[in-house]
Design an enzyme around this catalytic site. Structure first.
Site, mmCIF file in Angstrom:
data_model
loop_
_atom_site.group_PDB
_atom_site.id
_atom_site.type_symbol
_atom_site.label_atom_id
_atom_site.label_comp_id
_atom_site.label_asym_id
_atom_site.label_seq_id
_atom_site.Cartn_x
_atom_site.Cartn_y
_atom_site.Cartn_z
ATOM 1 N N ASN A 181 -3.485 -6.715 -6.120
ATOM 2 C CA ASN A 181 -3.767 -5.360 -6.605
ATOM 3 C C ASN A 181 -4.523 -5.310 -7.927
ATOM 4 O O ASN A 181 -5.193 -4.316 -8.218
ATOM 5 C CB ASN A 181 -2.443 -4.589 -6.748
ATOM 6 N N THR B 72 -2.791 4.472 -6.478
ATOM 7 C CA THR B 72 -3.515 3.465 -5.696
ATOM 8 C C THR B 72 -4.905 3.132 -6.228
ATOM 9 O O THR B 72 -5.467 2.100 -5.848
ATOM 10 C CB THR B 72 -3.647 3.910 -4.227
ATOM 11 N N ASP C 251 -7.235 -2.252 -11.949
ATOM 12 C CA ASP C 251 -6.977 -2.084 -10.528
ATOM 13 C C ASP C 251 -8.149 -2.589 -9.687
ATOM 14 O O ASP C 251 -9.262 -2.043 -9.740
ATOM 15 C CB ASP C 251 -6.711 -0.611 -10.212
ATOM 16 N N ASP D 144 3.402 -8.240 -4.414
ATOM 17 C CA ASP D 144 3.690 -7.534 -5.658
ATOM 18 C C ASP D 144 2.896 -6.220 -5.701
ATOM 19 O O ASP D 144 1.779 -6.142 -5.204
ATOM 20 C CB ASP D 144 3.286 -8.436 -6.839
ATOM 21 N N HIS E 125 0.824 0.135 -4.620
ATOM 22 C CA HIS E 125 -0.379 0.515 -5.359
ATOM 23 C C HIS E 125 -1.655 0.127 -4.603
ATOM 24 O O HIS E 125 -2.754 0.315 -5.121
ATOM 25 C CB HIS E 125 -0.356 -0.115 -6.747
ATOM 26 N N GLU F 133 6.554 -5.169 -2.230
ATOM 27 C CA GLU F 133 7.262 -4.498 -3.315
ATOM 28 C C GLU F 133 6.805 -3.035 -3.322
ATOM 29 O O GLU F 133 5.872 -2.668 -4.019
ATOM 30 C CB GLU F 133 6.955 -5.160 -4.661
#
Length: 478
Positions: free
Chosen positions: A133, A175, A184, A214, A218, A264
């Site tokens: 991510n 996101t 990101d 992880d 997102h 997660e």
């Protein structure tokens, strides 16, 4: 066989189309029998050296910390946590700088190979923590190879990816902006996906058979906002990562159903749990919170520990009493004693469903000094092979196929987990001795606990006996 050519793996994968799995509808006959030891901040040599001890403790899987190249300023890699930020911090390996195996905390690719050999010898499945991510905070520390592979710096991140999330319940921010202010990544960029999947396939070639994703919530699913300004047409990262589609000729190198994968996806408002369930198992973070509350109070009264509090079916949940985040971030769970964690673990692991993860606390840690000896790479404390932990791990395997029945004492301090007519786990979560008189499926007779030899009696469907404070007992029909 541990090392397999990618050509062979790709051929095998092509024979098995990846279809969606129903992870929402609960199968009441399903039982989970595996357990995960989170060898948090242990390095590869340490893990390998302790593999027999891990297997003897009854764990069937281990989860490593992130293994990819990570942020490593000069002098780091020594301490789990350093207030002066000169000798390293555990969260550095959660800051990728390249998707290649090896870092200054866990060790090299060759050392990972050796660790995998040890895992194979003792039949332990290895799960790797991966985090596609985001990159490191310091984007100048990201390797030029990585930038080149994804098409340059302007292609690495989402359009607003350097903005820190302000509202985690806003799916656009969640996101497409920076979680925890970490930059990101544009996970929908095909060049990134190809580069990342080559890393995943390299891990699979070493024998890795699972992943913990992880910050999975997102990374967007199809219903989430799309970064059109970056030329993105659909949120397809999870389709690629789970082997449903290839990207630029690269595809997941083994059948996805052969892997243990969970994300997660921390529970909160507006999280599309059902959509994530289409791709992988998820973390039962809400359940962990309720369980810790019961341990703190020393009673389950007023709390619902029967309900898993999740959209997904419980057989697809990864459960814990605590995680590395609840221990290390804001120390949400770090004040709980080892005894409290252990009683919670026995209850959780004795249950029919969920795949429980045992977080290995630092060696020498106390409730005043959470980092203990504070050495990155070192083995955790002795709790993972405490006799009660070993007993319930093996009980879980023995109880495969046996349905659960939960019973609670009137004061909520004693929990009885019945598993069919074959076994039972008794847990006293209070700091006081308690007697038990609860219904059980065990046949009439006298039973000795497998750890302490403590006797309990069953007569006319009632289990009776006395429990010491914060102690658990495992009973099995012979």
């Amino acid at each position: 066989m541990r090392y397999i050519s990618l050509a062979v793996l790709l051929g095998a994968a092509s024979l098995t189309p990846c279809a969606a799995k129903d992870r929402i509808t609960h199968n009441p006959n399903a039982t989970n029998d595996e357990t995960i030891l989170h060898v948090w901040s242990w390095n590869f040599p340490t893990i390998g050296e302790n593999m027999k001890k891990i297997a003897d403790a009854g764990f069937t899987m281990i989860q490593t910390s992130p293994v990819q190249n990570c942020y490593a300023p000069e002098g780091s890699g020594k301490k789990i946590f350093d207030e002066n930020v000169t000798e390293g911090n555990w969260y550095y390996y959660y800051q990728p700088t390249d998707w290649k195996i090896g870092n200054n905390i866990l060790g090299s690719r060759d050392e990972m190979k050796q660790m995998m050999d040890s895992a194979s010898k003792y039949n332990i499945k290895v799960i790797v923590d991966v985090l596609p991510n985001h990159t490191a905070f310091d984007i100048d520390a990201v390797s030029e190879d990585f930038y080149k592979a994804v098409g340059g710096r302007d292609k690495m991140f989402h359009t607003q990816g350097l903005l820190p999330v302000q509202d985690y319940n806003d799916r656009l921010q969640c996101t497409l902006w920076g979680s925890g202010a970490l930059p990101d990544v544009n996970t929908e960029n095909p060049d990134f996906q190809k580069y990342y999947m080559e890393f995943v396939n390299d891990l699979l070639s070493l024998g890795v058979r699972g992943f913990r994703y992880d910050t999975a919530k997102h990374i967007g699913v199809h219903s989430d906002p799309v970064d059109k300004a970056a030329g993105v047409k659909e949120n397809d990262f999870w389709d690629v990562a789970t082997g449903r589609k290839a990207v630029k000729g690269v595809k997941l190198a083994v059948p996805y159903d052969s892997l243990f994968v969970y994300g997660e996806v921390l529970q909160d408002r507006n999280v599309p749990e059902a959509e994530y369930a289409d791709y992988f198992g998820q973390t039962a973070s809400g359940y962990g919170h309720i369980l810790r509350e019961a341990l703190e109070k020393g009673t389950v009264n007023g709390l619902d520990l029967k309900n898993w509090h999740h959209t997904s079916a419980p057989e697809f949940l990864t459960t814990w009493v605590e995680s590395h985040d609840t221990y290390a971030n804001a120390h949400e769970s770090a004040h709980l004693t080892d005894d409290q964690i252990r009683t919670g673990w026995v209850f959780l692991t004795a249950r029919q469903n969920g795949t429980p993860l045992f977080f290995s606390r630092p060696y020498g840690s106390t409730r005043q000094a959470y980092w203990g000896d504070n050495v990155l790479g070192a083995r955790g404390n002795d709790e993972f092979f405490h006799p009660e932990v070993v007993a319930v791990n093996k009980f879980r395997t023995d109880m495969a196929g046996q349905k659960e029945d939960l019973q609670f004492s009137d004061n909520g301090q004693v929990i009885l987990v019945n598993r069919g007519k074959k076994g039972a786990a008794l847990v006293n979560i209070s700091k006081h001795a308690n007697s038990v008189n609860l219904s059980t499926g065990l046949p009439n007779g006298t039973y000795k606990d497998v750890v302490y030899g403590k006797e309990f009696k069953v007569k006319n469907g009632k289990l009776t006996g006395v429990l010491a404070p914060e102690r658990s007992y495992i009973l099995e029909k012979k």
